[in-house]
Design an enzyme around this catalytic site. Structure first.
Site, PDB file in Angstrom:
ATOM      1  N   LYS A  29       6.108  12.789  -5.748  1.00 58.15           N
ATOM      2  CA  LYS A  29       5.362  13.011  -6.991  1.00 58.15           C
ATOM      3  C   LYS A  29       4.194  13.993  -6.796  1.00 58.15           C
ATOM      4  O   LYS A  29       3.895  14.772  -7.698  1.00 58.15           O
ATOM      5  CB  LYS A  29       4.858  11.695  -7.571  1.00 58.15           C
ATOM      6  CG  LYS A  29       3.784  11.011  -6.751  1.00 58.15           C
ATOM      7  CD  LYS A  29       3.329   9.715  -7.393  1.00 58.15           C
ATOM      8  CE  LYS A  29       2.354   8.975  -6.513  1.00 58.15           C
ATOM      9  NZ  LYS A  29       1.105   9.668  -6.263  1.00 58.15           N
ATOM     10  N   THR A  30       3.552  13.961  -5.610  1.00 54.06           N
ATOM     11  CA  THR A  30       2.430  14.883  -5.386  1.00 54.06           C
ATOM     12  C   THR A  30       2.913  16.326  -5.444  1.00 54.06           C
ATOM     13  O   THR A  30       2.240  17.200  -5.993  1.00 54.06           O
ATOM     14  CB  THR A  30       1.744  14.592  -4.030  1.00 54.06           C
ATOM     15  OG1 THR A  30       1.379  13.208  -3.999  1.00 54.06           O
ATOM     16  CG2 THR A  30       0.500  15.424  -3.845  1.00 54.06           C
ATOM     17  N   ASP A 216      -2.170  11.306 -12.369  1.00 59.86           N
ATOM     18  CA  ASP A 216      -1.402  10.676 -11.292  1.00 59.86           C
ATOM     19  C   ASP A 216      -1.618   9.159 -11.344  1.00 59.86           C
ATOM     20  O   ASP A 216      -2.634   8.688 -11.849  1.00 59.86           O
ATOM     21  CB  ASP A 216      -1.914  11.244  -9.959  1.00 59.86           C
ATOM     22  CG  ASP A 216      -1.087  10.789  -8.771  1.00 59.86           C
ATOM     23  OD1 ASP A 216       0.075  10.390  -8.974  1.00 59.86           O
ATOM     24  OD2 ASP A 216      -1.609  10.841  -7.642  1.00 59.86           O
ATOM     25  N   GLU A 217      -0.666   8.393 -10.814  1.00 58.28           N
ATOM     26  CA  GLU A 217      -0.795   6.925 -10.707  1.00 58.28           C
ATOM     27  C   GLU A 217      -1.160   6.295 -12.055  1.00 58.28           C
ATOM     28  O   GLU A 217      -2.064   5.465 -12.150  1.00 58.28           O
ATOM     29  CB  GLU A 217      -1.865   6.548  -9.655  1.00 58.28           C
ATOM     30  CG  GLU A 217      -1.653   7.146  -8.281  1.00 58.28           C
ATOM     31  CD  GLU A 217      -0.553   6.465  -7.478  1.00 58.28           C
ATOM     32  OE1 GLU A 217       0.210   5.681  -8.062  1.00 58.28           O
ATOM     33  OE2 GLU A 217      -0.451   6.738  -6.261  1.00 58.28           O
ATOM     34  N   GLN A 247       4.864  -0.148  -8.931  1.00 64.01           N
ATOM     35  CA  GLN A 247       3.789  -0.094  -7.932  1.00 64.01           C
ATOM     36  C   GLN A 247       2.422  -0.399  -8.542  1.00 64.01           C
ATOM     37  O   GLN A 247       1.395  -0.032  -7.983  1.00 64.01           O
ATOM     38  CB  GLN A 247       3.764   1.278  -7.252  1.00 64.01           C
ATOM     39  CG  GLN A 247       4.993   1.545  -6.399  1.00 64.01           C
ATOM     40  CD  GLN A 247       4.831   2.795  -5.553  1.00 64.01           C
ATOM     41  OE1 GLN A 247       4.116   2.809  -4.560  1.00 64.01           O
ATOM     42  NE2 GLN A 247       5.511   3.851  -5.948  1.00 64.01           N
ATOM     43  N   ARG A 606       6.874   1.139   2.330  1.00 64.37           N
ATOM     44  CA  ARG A 606       6.022   1.889   3.274  1.00 64.37           C
ATOM     45  C   ARG A 606       6.817   2.263   4.519  1.00 64.37           C
ATOM     46  O   ARG A 606       6.425   3.154   5.268  1.00 64.37           O
ATOM     47  CB  ARG A 606       4.819   1.057   3.744  1.00 64.37           C
ATOM     48  CG  ARG A 606       3.813   0.614   2.690  1.00 64.37           C
ATOM     49  CD  ARG A 606       3.362   1.689   1.765  1.00 64.37           C
ATOM     50  NE  ARG A 606       4.166   1.704   0.551  1.00 64.37           N
ATOM     51  CZ  ARG A 606       4.256   2.711  -0.283  1.00 64.37           C
ATOM     52  NH1 ARG A 606       3.612   3.825  -0.043  1.00 64.37           N
ATOM     53  NH2 ARG A 606       5.009   2.649  -1.366  1.00 64.37           N
TER      54      ARG A 606
END
Length: 673
Positions: A29-30, A216-217, A247, A606
């Site tokens: 996504k970044t 973002d997020e 998330q 993770r």
């Protein structure tokens, strides 16, 4: 665009309306956000100064800005805003302070400053019972602010006497903040929202400034942040938000994953693009994550997939008790490191609560395994930095009573608590700040002559230093400040050793260097900052993040599941897979298992190569050994992807001894090389 997959490319190129990008863990996504900023500047022709990207941490903002400047000519990115929500709020308040009734150089109260003010207000009313009550009041006021509820509304909608009492404290707290020309962290979002709601012409100005917004997020936004975004984009609907409802793990601080679904109601034409290809984990790890999270209800369905190999089975390890669990993790790490030639940095141990790390630390130390605990003491939480920041805050806003009280006797000026109490009573009666009250003739009738003389000498020095700060190069003035007050000598008097005092003074110079860097970075740009701006921004910036990034030494990473979000590691252990630990007891009691399941999903995703889940069959609580119940999340994993260990009637002692023998042999082998 060769490095982007088709869905990522679609997300970057879509500019015909509002866009929601549902980005699964590890789906890049970044890259999408940074490439989209580059695309908007180079292909769509929107100047960098009219684009803003918002995120939740300074680290994420820095990384994004660095990536964009690598993709696009630096001249074209001039004025580009890539910041946290709170930094944007600070910019708005700074520019519009007059509309909000604040003077330039306002202070930002951190959680400790706010707590001290609340405690003072509660003690005056005789209502402060213990730390728990204070924490509850602070959290309630924060949640009301995040829900955009003022003190009057909080009072009228109070569910009981307790909430009415907190609403009255909230009212007094707000009045005192205003009198101190100060705002708290929640105000950095709330005040811009209130300003935009009340003054359409100011909102129009900021809409002209921000022509395209990226967030973002998005699943971590609270109600107030959602409203800020909505107000800024409502006219053009030129925005891209990126998020993952699976998330969302911050409900306890007001995050609302339902904000993603709310976008569909507020912007019916919104386009939705799903990023489901994961670039991080093995297929088996992803299948387990998908299977667990499928037990949560979903507005948006998505399933992560990967081109990576199937990978090793996920190990579920039952240990006799918490001691053998910690021992097992420690010995396995050293065993795998030695046998496979791995680095300690390749391992991460995740857990639900900080208390779980204590026993593990003892075991790691016993085997001389280096480790690092993330989320340690913040740079700004250090006493010397709090002192330095209080001095700097006082110089840009002498009405900041919290800063005044912190440093008036650091180093000691023989100003006793009785003198400060007398001054506080007088200032309160006059409804002015402590600093202002010192200039009044009336102060002489309330404060002892000797005490007042010492206070006025301090005030005179502060006033003189303030003037120098405005007229001269600020950095030498700040350095002179610490010489004037003989701060280094004071540190040596109070430190455990000369080296400790030196380290603390080094932290002060690091802070001063950071201010210098901020001033230098802004030189000659449209958003060149003054010393007040630099100091305000420092309060919002976690310098610890930068220092942690520099620590790339070979250490095992220990961190909570919450702190692990956004990170990835080759080999991951998640400890304490038991009912009442993960999921947490309070979540079970409140019926909030969905958030705990999302936390489990974050933990699983993770891991890049291997994942080991451990639990203890018995755990000591309040001095008593209790049988545990394995976590329900273990039952939700796909059985065909698991390898269970220690489940049968195994001779635990024999296994334990065998493990120790293996370790001794390995260590002996290592020593003989």
């Amino acid at each position: 665009m060769t490095q982007l997959n088709p869905r990522q490319r679609d997300a970057v190129r879509y500019v015909d309306g509002p866009l929601l990008v549902l980005a699964g863990a590890g789906s890049g996504k970044t890259s999408v956000i940074t490439r989209k900023m580059a695309y908007l500047i180079e292909q769509v022709g929107i100047p960098g100064r009219h684009i803003a990207a918002l995120t939740f941490t300074n680290k994420a903002a820095r990384e994004m800005k660095e990536r964009v400047t690598r993709l696009v000519d630096r001249k074209l990115t001039r004025g580009l805003t890539v910041s946290t929500f709170h930094n944007l709020g600070l910019n708005i308040i700074r520019e519009e302070h007059a509309h909000l009734g604040y003077h330039p150089g306002f202070s930002i109260f951190d959680a400790e400053d706010a707590k001290a003010l609340l405690q003072d207000l509660m003690m005056r009313e005789g209502s402060v019972d213990a730390g728990d009550e204070l924490a509850d009041v602070q959290m309630t006021i924060s949640s009301w602010k995040n829900a955009m509820r003022g003190s009057s509304e909080a009072f009228s909608k109070a569910a009981d006497e307790r909430e009415q009492r907190i609403a009255l404290i909230y009212k007094r707290y707000s009045e005192y903040l205003k009198a101190y020309n100060a705002v708290d962290f929640d105000d950095l979002i709330l005040l811009p929202v209130q300003l935009f709601q009340r003054q359409p012409e100011v909102l129009q100005k900021w809409r002209r400034k921000i022509r395209y917004l990226l967030v973002d997020e998005y699943q971590d936004t609270n109600l107030c942040q959602y409203e800020l975004v909505k107000l800024l984009v409502a006219e053009r609907a030129a925005f891209t938000v990126v998020g993952d409802d699976d998330q969302s793990i911050y409900a306890w601080r007001g995050a609302r994953p339902e904000n993603l679904a709310q976008l569909k109601d507020d912007f019916p034409s919104i386009n939705i693009i799903k990023l489901e290809q994961n670039y991080r984990s093995t297929s088996r790890i992803l299948r387990s994550a998908n299977t667990v999270i499928a037990n949560n209800p979903h507005v948006f369905d998505k399933a992560l997939w990967s081109d990576h190999a199937i990978g090793e089975e996920i190990r579920v390890v039952r240990c006799r008790n918490e001691d053998t669990e910690a021992e097992r993790v420690a010995t396995e790490i050293i065993d795998r490191k030695l046998k496979k030639g791995l680095g300690f940095r390749d391992f991460a141990v995740l857990y639900r609560g900080n208390h779980q790390s204590r026993l593990l630390e003892v075991k790691l130390q016993a085997y001389q395994i280096p480790y690092r605990i993330s989320g340690g003491q913040s740079f700004f939480a250090r006493n010397e930095i709090k002192d330095a920041m209080a001095y700097l805050r006082l110089l840009v806003n002498p009405d900041d009573d919290a800063a005044f009280l912190r440093v008036v006797n650091v180093p000691r000026r023989e100003i006793g608590p009785r003198t400060l109490e007398q001054l506080s009573h007088y200032a309160r009666a006059r409804n002015v700040s402590l600093f202002k009250s010192l200039g009044d003739l009336g102060a002489e009738t309330h404060v002892t002559e000797k005490g007042l003389d010492r206070l006025r000498r301090f005030a005179h020095w502060v006033h003189h230093t303030c003037q120098r700060l405005q007229q001269e190069n600020p950095i030498p003035v700040i350095k002179q400040l610490f010489t004037d007050i003989e701060y280094e000598e004071w540190l040596h008097q109070h430190a455990g050793s000369p080296r400790q005092a030196e380290r603390r003074m080094e932290n002060i110079w690091y802070l001063v260097d950071s201010i210098q860097r901020m001033l230098d970075d802004g030189k000659g740009t449209a958003d060149e900052m003054g010393i007040e701006d630099a100091i305000s921004r420092l309060i919002l910036r976690d310098l610890m993040e930068q220092r942690e990034e520099e620590d790339d030494s070979d250490k095992v990473q220990l961190l909570t599941l919450h702190a692990s979000k956004g990170l990835e590691f080759p080999h991951v252990y998640i400890m304490g897979l038991e009912e009442e630990i993960l999921p947490h007891r309070s979540s079970i009691e409140e019926g909030n298992i969905e958030e705990e399941r999302r936390l489990m999903y974050v933990g699983i995703t993770r891991a890049r190569e291997t994942l080991t889940l451990t639990f203890a069959a018995q755990r000591r609580q309040y001095g008593e050994k209790l049988e545990t119940i394995p976590s329900r999340f273990l039952d939700e994993l796909p059985e065909e992807d698991l390898k269970r260990e220690g489940m049968g009637d195994l001779d635990a002692e024999a296994n334990h001894e065998k493990g120790k023998a293996t370790l001794s042999a390995l260590l002996g082998d290592l020593g003989g090389r």
